[in-house]
Design a protein around this motif. Structure first.
Motif, PDB file in Angstrom:
ATOM      1  N   ALA A  72     -25.458 -18.116  29.327  1.00 53.39           N
ATOM      2  CA  ALA A  72     -24.699 -16.983  28.788  1.00 53.39           C
ATOM      3  C   ALA A  72     -25.604 -15.769  28.590  1.00 53.39           C
ATOM      4  O   ALA A  72     -25.204 -14.626  28.864  1.00 53.39           O
ATOM      5  CB  ALA A  72     -24.023 -17.382  27.478  1.00 53.39           C
ATOM      6  N   SER A  73     -26.825 -15.994  28.117  1.00 52.32           N
ATOM      7  CA  SER A  73     -27.773 -14.890  27.948  1.00 52.32           C
ATOM      8  C   SER A  73     -28.114 -14.255  29.285  1.00 52.32           C
ATOM      9  O   SER A  73     -28.240 -13.028  29.395  1.00 52.32           O
ATOM     10  CB  SER A  73     -29.044 -15.394  27.265  1.00 52.32           C
ATOM     11  N   ALA A  74     -28.261 -15.082  30.324  1.00 55.31           N
ATOM     12  CA  ALA A  74     -28.561 -14.550  31.653  1.00 55.31           C
ATOM     13  C   ALA A  74     -27.406 -13.707  32.176  1.00 55.31           C
ATOM     14  O   ALA A  74     -27.622 -12.663  32.802  1.00 55.31           O
ATOM     15  CB  ALA A  74     -28.862 -15.694  32.610  1.00 55.31           C
ATOM     16  N   ALA A  75     -26.169 -14.135  31.916  1.00 51.29           N
ATOM     17  CA  ALA A  75     -25.003 -13.373  32.379  1.00 51.29           C
ATOM     18  C   ALA A  75     -24.974 -11.984  31.748  1.00 51.29           C
ATOM     19  O   ALA A  75     -24.578 -11.004  32.397  1.00 51.29           O
ATOM     20  CB  ALA A  75     -23.724 -14.138  32.060  1.00 51.29           C
ATOM     21  N   ASN A  76     -25.393 -11.884  30.493  1.00 48.45           N
ATOM     22  CA  ASN A  76     -25.434 -10.587  29.818  1.00 48.45           C
ATOM     23  C   ASN A  76     -26.619  -9.746  30.268  1.00 48.45           C
ATOM     24  O   ASN A  76     -26.546  -8.513  30.263  1.00 48.45           O
ATOM     25  CB  ASN A  76     -25.494 -10.782  28.299  1.00 48.45           C
ATOM     26  N   LEU A  77     -27.706 -10.404  30.646  1.00 53.76           N
ATOM     27  CA  LEU A  77     -28.918  -9.692  31.027  1.00 53.76           C
ATOM     28  C   LEU A  77     -28.866  -9.136  32.438  1.00 53.76           C
ATOM     29  O   LEU A  77     -29.297  -8.001  32.683  1.00 53.76           O
ATOM     30  CB  LEU A  77     -30.121 -10.641  30.881  1.00 53.76           C
ATOM     31  N   LEU A  78     -28.346  -9.921  33.386  1.00 59.81           N
ATOM     32  CA  LEU A  78     -28.405  -9.556  34.807  1.00 59.81           C
ATOM     33  C   LEU A  78     -27.201  -8.707  35.173  1.00 59.81           C
ATOM     34  O   LEU A  78     -26.069  -9.204  35.236  1.00 59.81           O
ATOM     35  CB  LEU A  78     -28.462 -10.811  35.672  1.00 59.81           C
ATOM     36  N   ARG A  79     -27.432  -7.444  35.414  1.00 62.45           N
ATOM     37  CA  ARG A  79     -26.355  -6.523  35.787  1.00 62.45           C
ATOM     38  C   ARG A  79     -26.212  -6.392  37.295  1.00 62.45           C
ATOM     39  O   ARG A  79     -25.111  -6.262  37.812  1.00 62.45           O
ATOM     40  CB  ARG A  79     -26.621  -5.140  35.175  1.00 62.45           C
ATOM     41  N   ARG A  80     -27.340  -6.414  37.998  1.00 60.97           N
ATOM     42  CA  ARG A  80     -27.312  -6.283  39.449  1.00 60.97           C
ATOM     43  C   ARG A  80     -27.300  -7.664  40.065  1.00 60.97           C
ATOM     44  O   ARG A  80     -27.921  -8.595  39.557  1.00 60.97           O
ATOM     45  CB  ARG A  80     -28.558  -5.517  39.906  1.00 60.97           C
ATOM     46  N   ARG A  81     -26.583  -7.797  41.182  1.00 63.96           N
ATOM     47  CA  ARG A  81     -26.497  -9.091  41.854  1.00 63.96           C
ATOM     48  C   ARG A  81     -27.896  -9.578  42.219  1.00 63.96           C
ATOM     49  O   ARG A  81     -28.696  -8.853  42.820  1.00 63.96           O
ATOM     50  CB  ARG A  81     -25.627  -9.001  43.100  1.00 63.96           C
ATOM     51  N   SER A  82     -28.194 -10.821  41.876  1.00 59.46           N
ATOM     52  CA  SER A  82     -29.526 -11.383  42.070  1.00 59.46           C
ATOM     53  C   SER A  82     -29.408 -12.818  42.551  1.00 59.46           C
ATOM     54  O   SER A  82     -28.333 -13.427  42.529  1.00 59.46           O
ATOM     55  CB  SER A  82     -30.325 -11.351  40.758  1.00 59.46           C
ATOM     56  N   THR A  83     -30.547 -13.351  42.992  1.00 61.37           N
ATOM     57  CA  THR A  83     -30.661 -14.779  43.251  1.00 61.37           C
ATOM     58  C   THR A  83     -31.214 -15.432  41.996  1.00 61.37           C
ATOM     59  O   THR A  83     -32.243 -15.002  41.470  1.00 61.37           O
ATOM     60  CB  THR A  83     -31.588 -15.058  44.445  1.00 61.37           C
TER      61      THR A  83
END
Length: 345
Positions: A200-211
């Motif tokens: 859940a923290s990663a979903a909030n942190l990553l705004r740009r599409r990433s691997t």
């Protein structure tokens, strides 16, 4: 000792220190080998081998964030009609198609589970050490091609404020990432891991599409599958599952102390009892099946990496996984696997 299998004696129970020659739950610190020494060793022993094995396969490993228009040319037989530029075709009275080049620059993020169960290992390496080597090799492979890597760490601290290593490129940044991993203290037994918090923290942190690489043993409180599925809707996600052979089957070692390294609970078990070992193996197999089904339902690719595995073989399995995914995504609809078969694969 009566060989009844307690409910909390599962595949993440670990022998205590000095338990009949098995690997201890608390292992020597990774910092015994500096970040620079570790990376140099892996560059000589792993990356040099991969350079020969992965020639020509780089484009199948990771995809960039988009496509750039490179040129326009006349339509040729077998061209994709979806790439026809109708405005140019109308002006020139001749079908023309757009030619694209893939934007290879991308960001990769490592979501790293550093909870207590990751410090266990029955062979020469603990799962946490395998995690560190895997991150070192993948991060160096990516940064050598100009890509950026970052990390989000779970465990060994307050999970309300998980440490974030911003995505950057270069060898120096990889060394910083490795030094951070090596200097993190081992997690204490403070209850079950909540992997859903990390996702859940990663979903909030990553705004740009990433691997995104989720590196964990997935010994966690239930409920992490939904955050993983949501993360996979916006990013390209690979689950890297770390495991140890002792988590699946116990050897005959007589009466030994064991500890649940997630909760800290300790007990004595009689591994000489064949019935106990069979029940342990049955529960481990049941958990294994449930975990694989859950990962399949999330729709993410999964790479299993054992503590006794060869890292080069693991990276090659990853490359094969990406090639298969690439072929399936580009195959005609009639030749693609049905949904239920795709999940099973």
């Amino acid at each position: 000792m009566k060989s009844s299998l307690p409910e909390n004696t599962g595949p993440h129970a670990a022998p205590l220190r000095g338990g009949a020659g098995l690997a201890t739950q608390t292992r020597p610190a990774l910092a015994a080998e500096s970040a620079d020494q570790l990376l140099r060793r892996l560059e000589w022993t792993v990356l040099r081998r991969l350079d020969g094995l992965l020639q020509g396969d780089w484009r199948t490993l990771l995809r960039g964030t988009g496509m750039d228009l490179a040129d326009l040319r006349e339509y040729q037989y077998h061209d994709d009609v979806r790439h026809i530029d109708w405005n140019v075709t109308a002006r020139l009275q001749q079908p023309h198609v757009r030619v694209f080049t893939e934007d290879r620059e991308m960001s990769a993020w490592f979501l790293l589970d550093l909870s207590a169960s990751m410090d266990f290992g029955s062979s020469q390496s603990a799962k946490r050490e395998v995690l560190t080597r895997f991150v070192a090799v993948l991060a160096r492979l990516l940064t050598r091609h100009g890509n950026r890597v970052g990390a989000l760490l779970y465990g060994a601290g307050s999970e309300a404020a998980m440490p974030v290593i911003p995505a950057r490129s270069g060898r120096r940044h990889v060394l910083h990432l490795l030094h951070t991993l090596q200097s993190r203290p081992q997690a204490t037994s403070a209850g079950l891991t909540r992997l859903g918090q990390l996702l859940a923290s990663a979903a909030n942190l990553l705004r740009r599409r990433s691997t995104v690489f989720v590196v964990s043993d997935f010994i966690s409180e239930a409920g992490w599958d939904k955050p993983l599925s949501l993360l996979a809707q916006h990013h390209e996600v690979l689950a890297v599952r770390l495991l140890d052979p002792l988590e699946r089957e116990l050897p005959d070692l007589g009466l030994i102390p064991m500890r649940d390294i997630e909760t800290g609970e300790e007990l004595l078990v009689d591994t000489h009892d064949a019935g106990f070992r069979q029940r342990f193996a049955r529960l481990a197999a049941q958990r294994e099946a449930e975990l694989r089904q859950t990962l399949a339902r999330t729709g993410v690719d999964t790479l299993e990496l054992s503590t006794d595995d060869d890292l080069v073989n693991a990276i090659m399995r990853f490359a094969d996984l990406r090639r298969q995914r690439s072929r399936l995504s580009g195959a005609p609809a009639a030749r693609r696997l049905p949904a239920h078969l795709a999940q099973a694969s």
